[in-house]
Design an enzyme around this catalytic site. Structure first.
Site, PDB file in Angstrom:
ATOM      1  N   GLY A 158      13.964  93.506  21.348  1.00 15.60           N
ATOM      2  CA  GLY A 158      14.293  92.132  21.707  1.00 15.60           C
ATOM      3  C   GLY A 158      13.113  91.423  22.340  1.00 15.60           C
ATOM      4  CE1 TYR A 159       8.737  90.706  27.629  1.00 15.16           C
ATOM      5  CE2 TYR A 159       7.212  91.898  26.215  1.00 15.16           C
ATOM      6  CZ  TYR A 159       7.449  91.072  27.294  1.00 15.16           C
ATOM      7  OH  TYR A 159       6.379  90.608  28.036  1.00 15.16           O
ATOM      8  CB  ALA A 160       8.651  93.273  20.168  1.00 16.95           C
TER       9      ALA A 160
END
Length: 254
Positions: A158-160
């Site tokens: 999700g962060y990436a």
């Protein structure tokens, strides 16, 4: 031609200003002469450390608290801050979160929260505050990106995804707004000594592996972001559009 980094008379809104990189950027902007509007989910209405440090520099500080994972709260904050601050010259979209889990176990809840804070809120803030910048044909917008705006990472899908999307959003906004007096750019931190990297720094093997790749030979510090933020917020960057400035000790060049 004199190149000015002076931000006297400017007003900067900095999200995620309570600690770490966001706090350092807010202080750096204040050191350059800007008054600060700070927003964070946990920011005290008065008496915070960041308020005291900005005030000690002779600059004003206005505190706002907002849950950037909640879209209604984001719009309510924008309505309030625009009503109370008719002119915002600089927007620093710094607030972010990271939730770690292997992709097969990365829940919808993780995904939704990370994307809401890291991508949705920054876009909505840029759009709504950018409208007023467009009316004045003047403004600076800075997004905090990541090494994972360029790499995939491990156990942080999700962060990436959110940080990768920011890199394209910066270009998209710059393409539309550069000719209208608004500079949109990003800053991509490398491995920085903040709460987010505490676990990595406390792992001897991971820390040694990371340090071995950084040409500068050290973890970055939040204070390393003062200069880049002032540059991108000042007249010195008037011909810089749609770029992401790496502040990584040389990591991406290795």
């Amino acid at each position: 031609m004199a190149i000015s980094f002076d931000l006297s008379g400017k007003i900067a809104l900095v999200t995620g200003c309570n600690k770490g990189i966001g706090k350092a950027m807010a202080i750096g902007l204040a050191e350059a002469g800007a008054d600060i509007i700070g927003v964070s989910a946990s920011l005290e209405s008065s008496g915070s450390d960041i308020e005291k440090e900005v005030a000690a520099l002779g600059r004003s500080f206005k505190a706002y608290s907002a849950d950037l994972s909640n879209r209604e709260a984001v719009h309510a904050f924008i309505d309030k801050v625009n009503a109370e601050n008719p002119v915002i010259d600089i927007l620093v979209n710094n607030a972010g979160t990271i939730m770690r889990a292997p992709a097969a176990e990365h829940s919808d809840e993780y995904w939704d929260k990370v994307l809401a804070i890291n991508l949705d809120a920054p876009f909505i803030l840029a759009r709504e505050i950018g409208k007023k910048m467009l009316e004045r044909r003047s403004g600076k917008i800075i997004f905090t990106c990541s090494l994972l705006s360029f790499q995939g990472g491990i156990n942080v899908p999700g962060y990436a995804a959110s940080k990768g999307a920011l890199s394209s959003l910066i270009k998209a906004l710059a393409n539309e707004w550069a000719s209208k007096g608004i500079n949109v750019n990003g800053i991509a931190p490398g491995y920085i000594a903040t709460d987010n990297t505490e676990a990595l720094r406390n792992d001897p093997d991971r820390s040694a592996s990371i340090l071995s790749r950084i040409p500068a030979g050290r973890w970055g510090e939040p204070e390393d972001f003062k200069g880049p933020a002032v540059f991108l917020a000042s007249q010195a960057s008037n011909y810089v559009n749609g770029t992401i400035l790496m502040v990584d000790g040389g990591w991406m060049g290795r």
